[in-house]
Scaffold this motif. Sequence first.
Motif, PDB file in Angstrom:
ATOM      1  N   LEU A 116      38.626  41.329  40.018  1.00 54.07           N
ATOM      2  CA  LEU A 116      39.746  41.250  39.199  1.00 54.07           C
ATOM      3  C   LEU A 116      40.850  39.996  39.553  1.00 54.07           C
ATOM      4  O   LEU A 116      41.529  39.515  38.834  1.00 54.07           O
ATOM      5  N   GLU A 172      48.846  44.211  38.428  1.00 53.00           N
ATOM      6  CA  GLU A 172      49.328  44.750  37.338  1.00 53.00           C
ATOM      7  C   GLU A 172      49.082  46.218  37.606  1.00 53.00           C
ATOM      8  O   GLU A 172      49.709  47.152  37.082  1.00 53.00           O
ATOM      9  N   LYS A 206      45.631  40.287  38.557  1.00 47.09           N
ATOM     10  CA  LYS A 206      45.140  41.355  37.907  1.00 47.09           C
ATOM     11  C   LYS A 206      45.595  42.619  38.512  1.00 47.09           C
ATOM     12  O   LYS A 206      45.942  43.730  38.101  1.00 47.09           O
TER      13      LYS A 206
END
Length: 212
Positions: free
Chosen positions: A67, A74, A71
Motif C-alpha cells: 500500500l 488514508e 495509501k
Amino acid sequence: MNKSKRIEILKRLQAHIADPTTELVYKTPFELLIAVILSAQATDVSVNKATRPLYAVANTPEAIFALGTDKLKEYIRTIGLYNGKAENIIKTCQILIERHNSQVPEDFAALVALPGVGRKTANVILNTAFGWPTIAVDTHIFRVCNRTNFAPGKTVEQVEDKLLQVVPDEFKLNCHHWLILHGRYTCIARKPRCGACVIEDLCEFKEKVYPE
C-alpha cells in the motif's frame, strides 16, 4: 496490600470477567500487532473502525507494505498520530518480510526492535496472540494498581515488575485483561465508580467516590 487481599481481588475480577480478552478485533497475530500499534493514545473502538476496511484489502505484511505510507494513511487518518504510526507500520512490515519470514516473532527482544513497538505492545502480543503469562501495563492498569495499592509504582516498568512478583502464576495469563477492563469501565480516571465496584471493600483507595 497483603497477599490474601490481592488473591481475593483477582478471584473477584475472574468471577466478574470470566473470559477476558482484548477489545481489539483481529484474526491473526499480525492483525493484532498492527491494531496495538494503532491503539497508542487512541481508543479500541476507533482502531477497530479503521482496521475493518484496512484488513479487508490488506492484512499481511506484504499487502500493507505494498500500500505504501500515503495509501495506508488514508485508512488510519481518523486515528491520532496517524502520520507517525503509518511510517512505523510500513517499516515494521518491511522488517517482518525481510527478517522474520513475514511472521510476527514470538520473542520480546525481536518485537521491541520493530518500529512503533514498545514494551507494552510487545507484552500484549506475547500474552494475547501467543498465550504468554506476561502483564502489559498501560495507563488504565497503571492507574488501577496505584489507586488500589494492588501493585504501586512510580513508573510503568515498576508496576509491571511488581505485578509479576505478586500475581500468582495461575492468574498471570488473564491479569492484564482483568485490570485493563476494570480500569476502562469501573475504576475510571476522573471519577471512579466505587459504588458499582466488585472489589470496593478490598481496595485501599482512601478517597472513594459514591453516587449521591
